[in-house]
Motif scaffolding. Structure first.
Motif, short mmCIF file in Angstrom:
data_model
loop_
_atom_site.label_atom_id
_atom_site.label_comp_id
_atom_site.label_asym_id
_atom_site.label_seq_id
_atom_site.Cartn_x
_atom_site.Cartn_y
_atom_site.Cartn_z
N TYR A 195 35.01 -38.11 -32.83
CA TYR A 195 35.26 -38.48 -34.22
C TYR A 195 35.50 -39.98 -34.34
CZ TYR A 195 37.40 -38.84 -38.82
OH TYR A 195 37.70 -39.22 -40.11
N PHE A 196 36.24 -40.54 -33.39
CA PHE A 196 36.49 -41.98 -33.42
C PHE A 196 35.18 -42.75 -33.25
CE2 PHE A 196 38.25 -46.03 -31.78
CZ PHE A 196 39.17 -46.27 -32.79
N ALA A 197 34.26 -42.18 -32.47
CA ALA A 197 32.95 -42.81 -32.29
C ALA A 197 32.19 -42.88 -33.62
CB ALA A 197 32.13 -42.05 -31.25
N VAL A 198 32.35 -41.85 -34.45
CA VAL A 198 31.74 -41.86 -35.79
C VAL A 198 32.33 -42.99 -36.62
CG1 VAL A 198 31.52 -40.58 -37.96
CG2 VAL A 198 31.19 -39.40 -35.77
N LEU A 199 33.65 -43.15 -36.57
CA LEU A 199 34.32 -44.21 -37.33
C LEU A 199 33.90 -45.59 -36.84
CD1 LEU A 199 37.94 -42.74 -37.62
CD2 LEU A 199 36.04 -42.55 -39.25
N LEU A 200 33.71 -45.72 -35.54
CA LEU A 200 33.26 -47.00 -34.98
C LEU A 200 31.88 -47.37 -35.53
CD1 LEU A 200 34.39 -46.53 -31.27
CD2 LEU A 200 35.25 -48.28 -32.85
N TRP A 201 31.00 -46.38 -35.61
CA TRP A 201 29.67 -46.65 -36.14
C TRP A 201 29.73 -47.08 -37.61
CZ3 TRP A 201 25.02 -47.89 -34.69
CH2 TRP A 201 23.97 -47.79 -35.59
N ARG A 202 30.57 -46.40 -38.38
CA ARG A 202 30.71 -46.76 -39.80
C ARG A 202 31.24 -48.18 -39.95
NH1 ARG A 202 33.51 -41.13 -42.01
NH2 ARG A 202 31.69 -39.78 -41.62
N ASP A 203 32.19 -48.54 -39.11
CA ASP A 203 32.74 -49.89 -39.15
C ASP A 203 31.66 -50.92 -38.81
OD1 ASP A 203 34.46 -52.06 -39.19
OD2 ASP A 203 35.36 -51.62 -37.24
N TYR A 204 30.87 -50.60 -37.82
CA TYR A 204 29.80 -51.52 -37.42
C TYR A 204 28.78 -51.69 -38.54
CZ TYR A 204 25.43 -52.99 -35.23
OH TYR A 204 24.25 -53.64 -34.93
N ARG A 205 28.37 -50.59 -39.17
CA ARG A 205 27.34 -50.67 -40.21
C ARG A 205 27.86 -51.34 -41.48
NH1 ARG A 205 22.65 -47.58 -39.68
NH2 ARG A 205 22.08 -48.61 -41.63
N ARG A 206 29.08 -51.00 -41.87
CA ARG A 206 29.61 -51.50 -43.14
C ARG A 206 30.13 -52.93 -43.04
NH1 ARG A 206 33.14 -46.08 -44.74
NH2 ARG A 206 31.34 -44.72 -45.18
N ASN A 207 30.75 -53.24 -41.91
CA ASN A 207 31.42 -54.53 -41.77
C ASN A 207 30.75 -55.48 -40.78
OD1 ASN A 207 33.52 -53.57 -43.53
ND2 ASN A 207 34.34 -52.41 -41.78
N LYS A 208 29.63 -55.02 -40.20
CA LYS A 208 28.92 -55.82 -39.20
C LYS A 208 29.87 -56.26 -38.07
CE LYS A 208 25.34 -55.62 -41.86
NZ LYS A 208 24.25 -54.66 -41.54
N ASN A 209 30.72 -55.33 -37.67
CA ASN A 209 31.74 -55.61 -36.67
C ASN A 209 31.17 -55.39 -35.26
OD1 ASN A 209 33.95 -55.79 -34.99
ND2 ASN A 209 35.19 -54.27 -36.06
N PRO A 210 30.86 -56.45 -34.53
CA PRO A 210 30.26 -56.28 -33.20
C PRO A 210 31.20 -55.60 -32.20
CG PRO A 210 30.86 -58.57 -33.55
CD PRO A 210 31.05 -57.87 -34.86
N LYS A 211 32.51 -55.78 -32.39
CA LYS A 211 33.48 -55.15 -31.49
C LYS A 211 33.43 -53.63 -31.62
CE LYS A 211 36.93 -55.05 -28.59
NZ LYS A 211 36.72 -55.41 -27.16
N ALA A 212 33.19 -53.14 -32.83
CA ALA A 212 33.09 -51.70 -33.05
C ALA A 212 31.90 -51.13 -32.29
CB ALA A 212 32.97 -51.39 -34.54
N LEU A 213 30.77 -51.82 -32.35
CA LEU A 213 29.58 -51.36 -31.62
C LEU A 213 29.82 -51.44 -30.11
CD1 LEU A 213 26.66 -50.37 -31.61
CD2 LEU A 213 25.93 -52.77 -31.67
N GLU A 214 30.46 -52.49 -29.68
CA GLU A 214 30.76 -52.65 -28.25
C GLU A 214 31.62 -51.50 -27.73
OE1 GLU A 214 33.57 -55.60 -25.62
OE2 GLU A 214 32.34 -56.52 -27.19
N THR A 215 32.62 -51.11 -28.51
CA THR A 215 33.50 -50.01 -28.11
C THR A 215 32.76 -48.68 -28.13
OG1 THR A 215 35.41 -51.20 -29.01
CG2 THR A 215 35.70 -48.85 -28.56
N LEU A 216 31.92 -48.48 -29.15
CA LEU A 216 31.12 -47.26 -29.25
C LEU A 216 30.22 -47.11 -28.04
CD1 LEU A 216 29.90 -44.81 -30.76
CD2 LEU A 216 28.38 -46.42 -31.93
N LEU A 217 29.54 -48.18 -27.65
CA LEU A 217 28.64 -48.12 -26.50
C LEU A 217 29.41 -47.90 -25.21
CD1 LEU A 217 26.09 -50.94 -27.39
CD2 LEU A 217 25.71 -48.46 -27.43
N ALA A 218 30.56 -48.55 -25.08
CA ALA A 218 31.37 -48.38 -23.87
C ALA A 218 31.80 -46.92 -23.73
CB ALA A 218 32.60 -49.29 -23.93
N TYR A 219 32.17 -46.30 -24.84
CA TYR A 219 32.57 -44.89 -24.84
C TYR A 219 31.39 -43.99 -24.47
CZ TYR A 219 33.61 -40.31 -26.89
OH TYR A 219 33.76 -38.96 -27.11
#
Length: 243
Positions: A195-219
Motif C-alpha cells: 500500500y505504501f508503494a502505491v502512495l509512493l507512486w502517487r507522490d512521484y506522479r503528482r509532485n514529481k518527487n524523485p525520492k518517492a520513485l527512488e524508494t519505490l524502486l528500492a522496495y
C-alpha cells in the motif's frame, strides 16, 4: 532432483512416487520390473518418461512446469537455476481497466533490471524471454495474470510460486513474514509495504518527487532480490524432507 521425479506422470502422485523410490526405481532410467502401477498410469508412464528425457535434454522447463503439481515445482530450481528470473510488480492499487503496472523488477541472481511506467516498461516484454523459469511470491494469482492482461503478452514460462512451496513447509505471514522466519532484515525499508508503494507512486506522479520513485524502486528491487534466498532455503528444506 528432476530426473528422480515421477509425480508429474498422470496417475502417479507423491505417494506412488515414494513407493517407486522405495522399490529401487530411483530415476527415469530405472526399469519398472514387477512394480504395479494404477491403471491410469500404466498407459502413460513410459511415454511420459520419454517426453521428460527429451524436454530435459532440450533444456525446456516448460514441459515440467505444466505437469508438476504447484507445490512440487521447486524441483525445477537446481537444474534450471541459470535460466531463472525472479520478478515482482508494483501497481497503482486498482484492478480492472483502471489498474496499471507502475514498476517491475527482475533479478537473475547476478544483476537487477527494473522497468518504470512512462520510461522503459515495454522493454520488459522482450527482456523476460531471456529466461525460461520464473520465480515469484503469489505470482500465479497476481503478478503473472496482471502482466499478461495489462501488457498484452503471454508468459509461457515454467513458474515456481514460492507461496505454495513455503506454505507446504509451514511458512506463513506473506512474503515479509517468510523473510523474517529465515532472518532477512529489510533495514530502512522495513516499514514499506504494498500500500505504501502505491502512495509512493502517487507522490512521484503528482509532485514529481524523485525520492518517492527512488524508494519505490528500492522496495520493489528488494522484493525480487530476497526471493533468491527464500528459493534456496525452500529448495534445501524440501530436499531434506525427500526420501
Amino acid at each position: 532432483m528432476l530426473k528422480h521425479t515421477f509425480c508429474h506422470i498422470p496417475g502417479v502422485g507423491t505417494k506412488t512416487e515414494k513407493r517407486l523410490w522405495n522399490s529401487g526405481i530411483l530415476d527415469w532410467n530405472s526399469p519398472l520390473g514387477s512394480f504395479k502401477l494404477r491403471k491410469k498410469a500404466e498407459g502413460t508412464f513410459q511415454s511420459t518418461i520419454e517426453e521428460s528425457r527429451r524436454s530435459f535434454e532440450l533444456r525446456d522447463p516448460g514441459y515440467f512446469g505444466s505437469t508438476l503439481p504447484p507445490k512440487e515445482s521447486w524441483r525445477l530450481f537446481s537444474d534450471f537455476r541459470d535460466d531463472v528470473a525472479y520478478i515482482d510488480i508494483e501497481t497503482n492499487g486498482y484492478v480492472g481497466p483502471h489498474g496499471y503496472i507502475t514498476a517491475i523488477s527482475l533479478y537473475d541472481g547476478k544483476r537487477v533490471r527494473y522497468y518504470i511506467k512512462g520510461e522503459n516498461l515495454d522493454d520488459f516484454k522482450e527482456d523476460i524471454f531471456d529466461y525460461k523459469l520464473l520465480v515469484t511470491y503469489n505470482g500465479k494469482c497476481f503478478d503473472i495474470p496482471f502482466i499478461e492482461s495489462h501488457m498484452g503478452i503471454k508468459l509461457p514460462h515454467a513458474h515456481i510460486d514460492l507461496r505454495y512451496t513455503l506454505r507446504d513447509l509451514g511458512f506463513k505471514g506473506g512474503l515479509k513474514g517468510c523473510e523474517k522466519l529465515i532472518g532477512i532484515d529489510r533495514g530502512e525499508l522495513k516499514g514499506v509495504d504494498g500500500y505504501f508503494a502505491v502512495l509512493l507512486w502517487r507522490d512521484y506522479r503528482r509532485n514529481k518527487n524523485p525520492k518517492a520513485l527512488e524508494t519505490l524502486l528500492a522496495y520493489n528491487i528488494q522484493d525480487v532480490v530476497n526471493l533468491e534466498p527464500l528459493m534456496i532455503k525452500a529448495h534445501n528444506l524440501k530436499l531434506m524432507l525427500t526420501p
